[in-house]
Design an enzyme around this catalytic site. Sequence first.
Site, PDB file in Angstrom:
ATOM      1  N   GLN A 190       7.511   2.489 -12.525  1.00 38.97           N
ATOM      2  CA  GLN A 190       8.394   3.534 -12.013  1.00 38.97           C
ATOM      3  C   GLN A 190       9.589   3.726 -12.943  1.00 38.97           C
ATOM      4  O   GLN A 190      10.191   2.761 -13.422  1.00 38.97           O
ATOM      5  CB  GLN A 190       8.880   3.184 -10.604  1.00 38.97           C
ATOM      6  CG  GLN A 190       7.812   3.361  -9.535  1.00 38.97           C
ATOM      7  CD  GLN A 190       7.553   4.827  -9.200  1.00 38.97           C
ATOM      8  OE1 GLN A 190       8.166   5.727  -9.755  1.00 38.97           O
ATOM      9  NE2 GLN A 190       6.637   5.060  -8.285  1.00 38.97           N
TER      10      GLN A 190
ATOM     11  N   TYR B 167      -4.977   4.111  -6.017  1.00 40.72           N
ATOM     12  CA  TYR B 167      -4.222   4.565  -7.192  1.00 40.72           C
ATOM     13  C   TYR B 167      -3.051   3.594  -7.393  1.00 40.72           C
ATOM     14  O   TYR B 167      -1.888   3.981  -7.445  1.00 40.72           O
ATOM     15  CB  TYR B 167      -3.718   5.999  -7.025  1.00 40.72           C
ATOM     16  CG  TYR B 167      -4.779   6.991  -6.615  1.00 40.72           C
ATOM     17  CD1 TYR B 167      -5.605   7.595  -7.559  1.00 40.72           C
ATOM     18  CD2 TYR B 167      -4.967   7.321  -5.278  1.00 40.72           C
ATOM     19  CE1 TYR B 167      -6.582   8.502  -7.178  1.00 40.72           C
ATOM     20  CE2 TYR B 167      -5.949   8.223  -4.888  1.00 40.72           C
ATOM     21  CZ  TYR B 167      -6.747   8.810  -5.838  1.00 40.72           C
ATOM     22  OH  TYR B 167      -7.713   9.705  -5.458  1.00 40.72           O
TER      23      TYR B 167
ATOM     24  N   GLU C  18      -7.538   0.967  -9.129  1.00 41.20           N
ATOM     25  CA  GLU C  18      -6.885   1.705 -10.214  1.00 41.20           C
ATOM     26  C   GLU C  18      -7.893   1.981 -11.324  1.00 41.20           C
ATOM     27  O   GLU C  18      -8.627   1.083 -11.744  1.00 41.20           O
ATOM     28  CB  GLU C  18      -5.706   0.896 -10.761  1.00 41.20           C
ATOM     29  CG  GLU C  18      -5.079   1.436 -12.024  1.00 41.20           C
ATOM     30  CD  GLU C  18      -4.586   2.870 -11.889  1.00 41.20           C
ATOM     31  OE1 GLU C  18      -4.885   3.674 -12.789  1.00 41.20           O
ATOM     32  OE2 GLU C  18      -3.915   3.186 -10.887  1.00 41.20           O
TER      33      GLU C  18
ATOM     34  N   ASP D  82      -1.240   6.686  -3.473  1.00 40.70           N
ATOM     35  CA  ASP D  82      -0.200   7.137  -4.409  1.00 40.70           C
ATOM     36  C   ASP D  82      -0.901   7.817  -5.585  1.00 40.70           C
ATOM     37  O   ASP D  82      -0.901   7.316  -6.710  1.00 40.70           O
ATOM     38  CB  ASP D  82       0.639   5.945  -4.877  1.00 40.70           C
ATOM     39  CG  ASP D  82       1.874   6.378  -5.662  1.00 40.70           C
ATOM     40  OD1 ASP D  82       2.083   7.602  -5.834  1.00 40.70           O
ATOM     41  OD2 ASP D  82       2.634   5.497  -6.111  1.00 40.70           O
TER      42      ASP D  82
ATOM     43  N   CYS E 129       3.732  12.728  -5.655  1.00 36.35           N
ATOM     44  CA  CYS E 129       4.654  13.246  -6.668  1.00 36.35           C
ATOM     45  C   CYS E 129       4.530  14.760  -6.799  1.00 36.35           C
ATOM     46  O   CYS E 129       5.158  15.368  -7.663  1.00 36.35           O
ATOM     47  CB  CYS E 129       4.413  12.567  -8.014  1.00 36.35           C
ATOM     48  SG  CYS E 129       2.741  12.790  -8.657  1.00 36.35           S
TER      49      CYS E 129
END
Length: 464
Positions: A295, A324, A345, A393, A420
């Site tokens: 992040q 994710y 992932e 996510d 996002c």
Amino acid sequence: MMRSSTLKLRNKMLKVSDIIQIKIDKIVFGGEGLGYYNGFAVFVPMSIPEDELEIEIISIKKTYARGLIKNIIKASPERIDNHKFTFEDFYGCDFAMLKYESQLKYKRFMVEEVIRKIAGLSDIEISDVLASEDIYNYRNKIIEPFSVYANKIITGFFKRKSHEVFEVDENILNSKLGNKIIKELKEILNKNKISVYDENTHKGILRNIMIRTNSNNEAMVVLIINSNKITENIKKLLFKLRENIEEIKSIYISLNSKKTNTVIGEKNILIYGEKSIKENINRIEFHISPTSFFQINVKQAKRLYDIAISFFDNIDNKYIVDAYSGTGTIGMIIAKKAKKVYAIEIVKSASEDGEKTAKENGIENIEFINGAVEKELVKLVNNNQKIDTIIFDPPRKGLETSIIDKVAELNLKEVVYISCNPSTFARDVKLFSEKGYVLKKLQAVDMFPQTSHIECVGLIERKI
């Protein structure tokens, strides 16, 4: 038919390169201001409601045009200190001309708009956007391309729809340490007249500089060069940089000799210090390497994760999928309470970084699965692995419909969704609603002050 003809007529009245005056009425999703010229819609970046502007038309479509600010005739009271900043002043920071409280207001408006129009939810209550503690100098990672201007090596950002570099002396979003390192590096490089990469001729050495910093004010430097090998001269210059700035704990040279827009090369060679720098979130120590996903705004990320976890009814002793997962940041936090976490992932290096971090922190109840979420989720189900809930996510494109179908098939009571991109989040909320689920809670989080980007955390529950 008459409206279409009228729009075409107004359209013909405008030409590219025309200079016109316009008043801005609103900010739309994506962050651009919208005004009307003789009833024809014109979008203007870096503009604010109540701005009275002189703009240059840069493109014209059937139903709208776009223009760039040439002059601010009358500034909106929401502009910072009423200064007449224009598009070029804050290149890459498309909300930086706004007072921070106004940035939050318009970000909330943008989320409300897509939830209402795309998700079809007109009555959902959206609380105020969670403000960022740091509104400047919050980025712990920055990548800037090299270029040459007036016989001087510069760094900055690519101008809109071009590969021409707009020089930035001090990036208002970058960490102060990152800015300090880039400034010092440019001085060293200019004194030694190192060549800069030219993508047209494919000649020159310097391509990009990447700086990663942490909360302990430590830095990793990654110099990306157009070469298949490291020269002693480049190494000496980077060692000189380290002598001048003691906060640098790691230096890499990334070899990228391909004709590509990809920044980082396939070979990253450590020439000084540690392989990684460390960051601490919720008492978990994470390793950050040149290619690690992490992040950008760590302080705000901690708050976002706390909100997401609080949305679950109860995670104690539950089997949870972190979909994710990246390096598994939130998955490892959840693992402190959960019975088991499956972190899925697709980027192999991220999964490997996560496994390493979990091992070093003694977290044994998280399993990293490298693969596509839509495929690996099915495998878990087919292998009769218990799944109580999922935290998503995803990237900006959102979820695959097959994933939403699988959630419904599993009859999960709830899922938490970090997004996002509010547009794809709203789209997916609508798809969930068609499967018998409802958006129960929604919190917008400002991860990127001075930009129009906004993140959302949603609790999606099965209807009773």
